[in-house]
Design an enzyme around this catalytic site. Structure first.
Site, PDB file in Angstrom:
ATOM      1  N   ASP A  13       0.834  -1.196   0.000  1.00 26.48           N
ATOM      2  CA  ASP A  13       0.000   0.000   0.000  1.00 26.48           C
ATOM      3  C   ASP A  13       0.875   1.255   0.000  1.00 26.48           C
ATOM      4  O   ASP A  13       0.971   1.992   0.994  1.00 26.48           O
ATOM      5  CB  ASP A  13      -0.952  -0.004   1.200  1.00 26.48           C
ATOM      6  CG  ASP A  13      -2.066  -1.023   1.041  1.00 26.48           C
ATOM      7  OD1 ASP A  13      -2.296  -1.465  -0.102  1.00 26.48           O
ATOM      8  OD2 ASP A  13      -2.690  -1.373   2.056  1.00 26.48           O
ATOM      9  N   LYS A  34       0.124  -8.219  -1.348  1.00 25.62           N
ATOM     10  CA  LYS A  34      -1.167  -7.763  -1.858  1.00 25.62           C
ATOM     11  C   LYS A  34      -0.964  -6.496  -2.681  1.00 25.62           C
ATOM     12  O   LYS A  34      -0.371  -5.517  -2.207  1.00 25.62           O
ATOM     13  CB  LYS A  34      -2.147  -7.471  -0.717  1.00 25.62           C
ATOM     14  CG  LYS A  34      -3.521  -7.014  -1.200  1.00 25.62           C
ATOM     15  CD  LYS A  34      -4.487  -6.834  -0.047  1.00 25.62           C
ATOM     16  CE  LYS A  34      -4.331  -5.526   0.680  1.00 25.62           C
ATOM     17  NZ  LYS A  34      -4.836  -4.354  -0.122  1.00 25.62           N
ATOM     18  N   ASP A  61      -5.847  -7.345  -5.366  1.00 24.07           N
ATOM     19  CA  ASP A  61      -7.043  -6.956  -4.624  1.00 24.07           C
ATOM     20  C   ASP A  61      -7.652  -5.685  -5.225  1.00 24.07           C
ATOM     21  O   ASP A  61      -7.518  -4.599  -4.671  1.00 24.07           O
ATOM     22  CB  ASP A  61      -6.667  -6.740  -3.151  1.00 24.07           C
ATOM     23  CG  ASP A  61      -7.871  -6.467  -2.269  1.00 24.07           C
ATOM     24  OD1 ASP A  61      -8.978  -6.918  -2.618  1.00 24.07           O
ATOM     25  OD2 ASP A  61      -7.702  -5.807  -1.228  1.00 24.07           O
ATOM     26  N   LYS A  63     -10.999  -5.565  -6.114  1.00 29.65           N
ATOM     27  CA  LYS A  63     -12.392  -5.487  -5.647  1.00 29.65           C
ATOM     28  C   LYS A  63     -13.363  -5.071  -6.759  1.00 29.65           C
ATOM     29  O   LYS A  63     -14.117  -4.106  -6.637  1.00 29.65           O
ATOM     30  CB  LYS A  63     -12.516  -4.541  -4.457  1.00 29.65           C
ATOM     31  CG  LYS A  63     -11.701  -4.936  -3.229  1.00 29.65           C
ATOM     32  CD  LYS A  63     -11.953  -3.972  -2.082  1.00 29.65           C
ATOM     33  CE  LYS A  63     -11.225  -4.371  -0.811  1.00 29.65           C
ATOM     34  NZ  LYS A  63      -9.767  -4.182  -0.911  1.00 29.65           N
ATOM     35  N   PHE A  64     -13.397  -5.836  -7.828  1.00 32.54           N
ATOM     36  CA  PHE A  64     -14.272  -5.506  -8.950  1.00 32.54           C
ATOM     37  C   PHE A  64     -15.738  -5.469  -8.526  1.00 32.54           C
ATOM     38  O   PHE A  64     -16.199  -6.311  -7.755  1.00 32.54           O
ATOM     39  CB  PHE A  64     -14.101  -6.525 -10.073  1.00 32.54           C
ATOM     40  CG  PHE A  64     -12.739  -6.513 -10.718  1.00 32.54           C
ATOM     41  CD1 PHE A  64     -12.159  -5.329 -11.134  1.00 32.54           C
ATOM     42  CD2 PHE A  64     -12.034  -7.689 -10.908  1.00 32.54           C
ATOM     43  CE1 PHE A  64     -10.923  -5.310 -11.735  1.00 32.54           C
ATOM     44  CE2 PHE A  64     -10.792  -7.683 -11.507  1.00 32.54           C
ATOM     45  CZ  PHE A  64     -10.228  -6.489 -11.919  1.00 32.54           C
ATOM     46  N   HIS A  65     -16.454  -4.482  -9.047  1.00 35.48           N
ATOM     47  CA  HIS A  65     -17.896  -4.360  -8.773  1.00 35.48           C
ATOM     48  C   HIS A  65     -18.529  -3.578  -9.916  1.00 35.48           C
ATOM     49  O   HIS A  65     -18.351  -2.364 -10.025  1.00 35.48           O
ATOM     50  CB  HIS A  65     -18.120  -3.639  -7.451  1.00 35.48           C
ATOM     51  CG  HIS A  65     -19.527  -3.743  -6.926  1.00 35.48           C
ATOM     52  ND1 HIS A  65     -20.642  -3.544  -7.716  1.00 35.48           N
ATOM     53  CD2 HIS A  65     -19.998  -4.042  -5.695  1.00 35.48           C
ATOM     54  CE1 HIS A  65     -21.730  -3.699  -6.996  1.00 35.48           C
ATOM     55  NE2 HIS A  65     -21.371  -3.996  -5.765  1.00 35.48           N
ATOM     56  N   ASP A  66     -19.271  -4.288 -10.769  1.00 33.77           N
ATOM     57  CA  ASP A  66     -19.904  -3.639 -11.926  1.00 33.77           C
ATOM     58  C   ASP A  66     -20.945  -4.604 -12.477  1.00 33.77           C
ATOM     59  O   ASP A  66     -21.241  -5.633 -11.858  1.00 33.77           O
ATOM     60  CB  ASP A  66     -18.837  -3.280 -12.976  1.00 33.77           C
ATOM     61  CG  ASP A  66     -19.198  -2.011 -13.744  1.00 33.77           C
ATOM     62  OD1 ASP A  66     -20.331  -1.956 -14.282  1.00 33.77           O
ATOM     63  OD2 ASP A  66     -18.364  -1.101 -13.808  1.00 33.77           O
ATOM     64  N   ILE A  67     -21.493  -4.291 -13.644  1.00 37.88           N
ATOM     65  CA  ILE A  67     -22.449  -5.198 -14.270  1.00 37.88           C
ATOM     66  C   ILE A  67     -21.715  -6.479 -14.685  1.00 37.88           C
ATOM     67  O   ILE A  67     -20.490  -6.482 -14.866  1.00 37.88           O
ATOM     68  CB  ILE A  67     -23.136  -4.532 -15.471  1.00 37.88           C
ATOM     69  CG1 ILE A  67     -22.127  -4.191 -16.569  1.00 37.88           C
ATOM     70  CG2 ILE A  67     -23.908  -3.290 -15.026  1.00 37.88           C
ATOM     71  CD1 ILE A  67     -22.755  -3.678 -17.848  1.00 37.88           C
ATOM     72  N   PRO A  68     -22.448  -7.583 -14.826  1.00 37.37           N
ATOM     73  CA  PRO A  68     -21.786  -8.871 -15.105  1.00 37.37           C
ATOM     74  C   PRO A  68     -20.831  -8.847 -16.295  1.00 37.37           C
ATOM     75  O   PRO A  68     -19.719  -9.387 -16.210  1.00 37.37           O
ATOM     76  CB  PRO A  68     -22.972  -9.809 -15.358  1.00 37.37           C
ATOM     77  CG  PRO A  68     -24.062  -9.259 -14.501  1.00 37.37           C
ATOM     78  CD  PRO A  68     -23.899  -7.773 -14.586  1.00 37.37           C
ATOM     79  N   THR A  70     -19.116  -6.421 -17.549  1.00 39.15           N
ATOM     80  CA  THR A  70     -17.914  -5.629 -17.288  1.00 39.15           C
ATOM     81  C   THR A  70     -16.976  -6.327 -16.312  1.00 39.15           C
ATOM     82  O   THR A  70     -15.754  -6.360 -16.527  1.00 39.15           O
ATOM     83  CB  THR A  70     -18.293  -4.239 -16.755  1.00 39.15           C
ATOM     84  OG1 THR A  70     -19.106  -3.578 -17.737  1.00 39.15           O
ATOM     85  CG2 THR A  70     -17.067  -3.402 -16.468  1.00 39.15           C
ATOM     86  N   THR A 125     -13.728  -4.367   6.182  1.00 38.46           N
ATOM     87  CA  THR A 125     -13.449  -4.434   7.625  1.00 38.46           C
ATOM     88  C   THR A 125     -13.441  -3.065   8.297  1.00 38.46           C
ATOM     89  O   THR A 125     -13.336  -2.975   9.516  1.00 38.46           O
ATOM     90  CB  THR A 125     -12.108  -5.145   7.891  1.00 38.46           C
ATOM     91  OG1 THR A 125     -11.080  -4.534   7.094  1.00 38.46           O
ATOM     92  CG2 THR A 125     -12.201  -6.618   7.563  1.00 38.46           C
ATOM     93  N   ARG A 187      -4.812  -7.722  13.768  1.00 39.75           N
ATOM     94  CA  ARG A 187      -3.916  -6.853  14.504  1.00 39.75           C
ATOM     95  C   ARG A 187      -3.311  -7.587  15.707  1.00 39.75           C
ATOM     96  O   ARG A 187      -4.046  -8.099  16.552  1.00 39.75           O
ATOM     97  CB  ARG A 187      -4.669  -5.613  15.018  1.00 39.75           C
ATOM     98  CG  ARG A 187      -5.109  -4.644  13.920  1.00 39.75           C
ATOM     99  CD  ARG A 187      -3.910  -3.934  13.328  1.00 39.75           C
ATOM    100  NE  ARG A 187      -4.270  -2.941  12.329  1.00 39.75           N
ATOM    101  CZ  ARG A 187      -4.331  -3.172  11.025  1.00 39.75           C
ATOM    102  NH1 ARG A 187      -4.071  -4.388  10.556  1.00 39.75           N
ATOM    103  NH2 ARG A 187      -4.630  -2.208  10.184  1.00 39.75           N
ATOM    104  N   GLY A 216      -0.978  -5.382   7.383  1.00 36.46           N
ATOM    105  CA  GLY A 216      -0.261  -4.276   6.774  1.00 36.46           C
ATOM    106  C   GLY A 216       0.494  -3.413   7.755  1.00 36.46           C
ATOM    107  O   GLY A 216       1.671  -3.627   8.033  1.00 36.46           O
ATOM    108  N   ARG A 217      -0.173  -2.400   8.288  1.00 43.35           N
ATOM    109  CA  ARG A 217       0.508  -1.376   9.072  1.00 43.35           C
ATOM    110  C   ARG A 217       1.280  -1.874  10.284  1.00 43.35           C
ATOM    111  O   ARG A 217       2.320  -1.292  10.605  1.00 43.35           O
ATOM    112  CB  ARG A 217      -0.506  -0.286   9.464  1.00 43.35           C
ATOM    113  CG  ARG A 217      -0.774   0.689   8.324  1.00 43.35           C
ATOM    114  CD  ARG A 217      -2.017   1.518   8.537  1.00 43.35           C
ATOM    115  NE  ARG A 217      -3.228   0.719   8.344  1.00 43.35           N
ATOM    116  CZ  ARG A 217      -4.462   1.207   8.403  1.00 43.35           C
ATOM    117  NH1 ARG A 217      -4.639   2.496   8.659  1.00 43.35           N
ATOM    118  NH2 ARG A 217      -5.507   0.434   8.191  1.00 43.35           N
TER     119      ARG A 217
END
Length: 240
Positions: A13, A34, A61, A63-68, A70, A125, A187, A216-217
């Site tokens: 990141d 990642k 990562d 995180k795809f989110h669209d119409i099927p 796409t 999260t 954590r 991560g952090r």
């Protein structure tokens, strides 16, 4: 028993390739990295080549989110990169999940490589029960909602899901041992929670049934990154 090195995924990141390479150099023992939106948008797929040249395993990562149509097209393209894990939001709906799962197989087959394991985001999260009810207007309890999202993924043929460690035990019981559960929001007791709302320690998450831990952090923001990584590995490898 699976070793800590095989379980821990460290996020790249950072905003630039130079910073990413510095992080890779600082943590040569890390096997899993990642690649999220920030570095992918900044560096493009070249960062994946850098990781593969170092023989690292890759959790892409995005995180795809669209119409099927796409998300299928995006997953088909991403599968050609030869990454190991790839994410899509479960809320994209079953049609999109099924289309995406078929697309990763097609994309990898066209490239002559092993397809990535497609996993679904259940609920970020950074969100908690209040966000779910008050902000998103979703009437389900948080545990029930994440379970429904995981079952959508399982029924669509996906390899697993991303969930907070607090939901792992229930999802493991409902989805079975072959369903991958990847947990951010992990954590150690000695690290601040930051913006993560639903956390457990690495040992608690593994005991609950997590396959992979995204940490991560506590590692990347530590003054001694390698020491922080080694401390977490020691804690995990000491689980009875």
């Amino acid at each position: 028993m699976v070793s800590a090195v095989e379980r821990i995924i460290v996020p790249l990141d950072v905003p630039t390739v130079a910073e990413a390479i510095a992080l890779l150099d600082a943590l040569p023992q890390v096997k899993w990295w990642k690649v999220g939106l920030e570095i992918f948008v900044s560096a493009g797929p070249a960062i994946l080549t850098t990781l593969k040249d170092r023989q690292k395993r890759i959790f892409l990562d995005l995180k795809f989110h669209d119409i099927p149509n796409t998300v299928a097209a995006a997953c088909r393209a991403a599968a050609r990169y030869g990454v190991d894990l790839l994410t899509i939001h479960a809320t994209a709906t079953p049609d999109a999940l099924k289309a995406a799962q078929a697309a990763v197989q097609e994309g990898a087959a066209a490239a002559g490589i092993t397809p990535p394991k497609l996993i679904a985001i259940t609920l970020l999260t950074s969100l908690n029960s209040q966000n779910l009810a008050k902000d998103l207007k979703i009437p389900l309890q948080l545990q029930e909602y994440t379970l429904e999202m995981a079952l959508l993924a399982k029924n669509a043929g996906l390899a697993g899901a991303v969930c907070s460690p607090q939901e792992v035990l229930r999802l493991r019981q409902a989805c079975g041992d072959d369903f991958l559960l990847v947990c951010p929001g992990v954590r150690p007791t000695w690290a601040p929670a930051g913006d993560q709302r639903r956390t457990l320690t690495p040992a608690e998450a593994v005991k609950a049934g997590a396959d992979y831990l995204v940490i991560g952090r506590p590692i990347t923001a530590a003054s001694e990154r390698l020491l922080a990584w080694e401390r977490i590995c020691e804690e995990l490898n000491g689980i009875a």
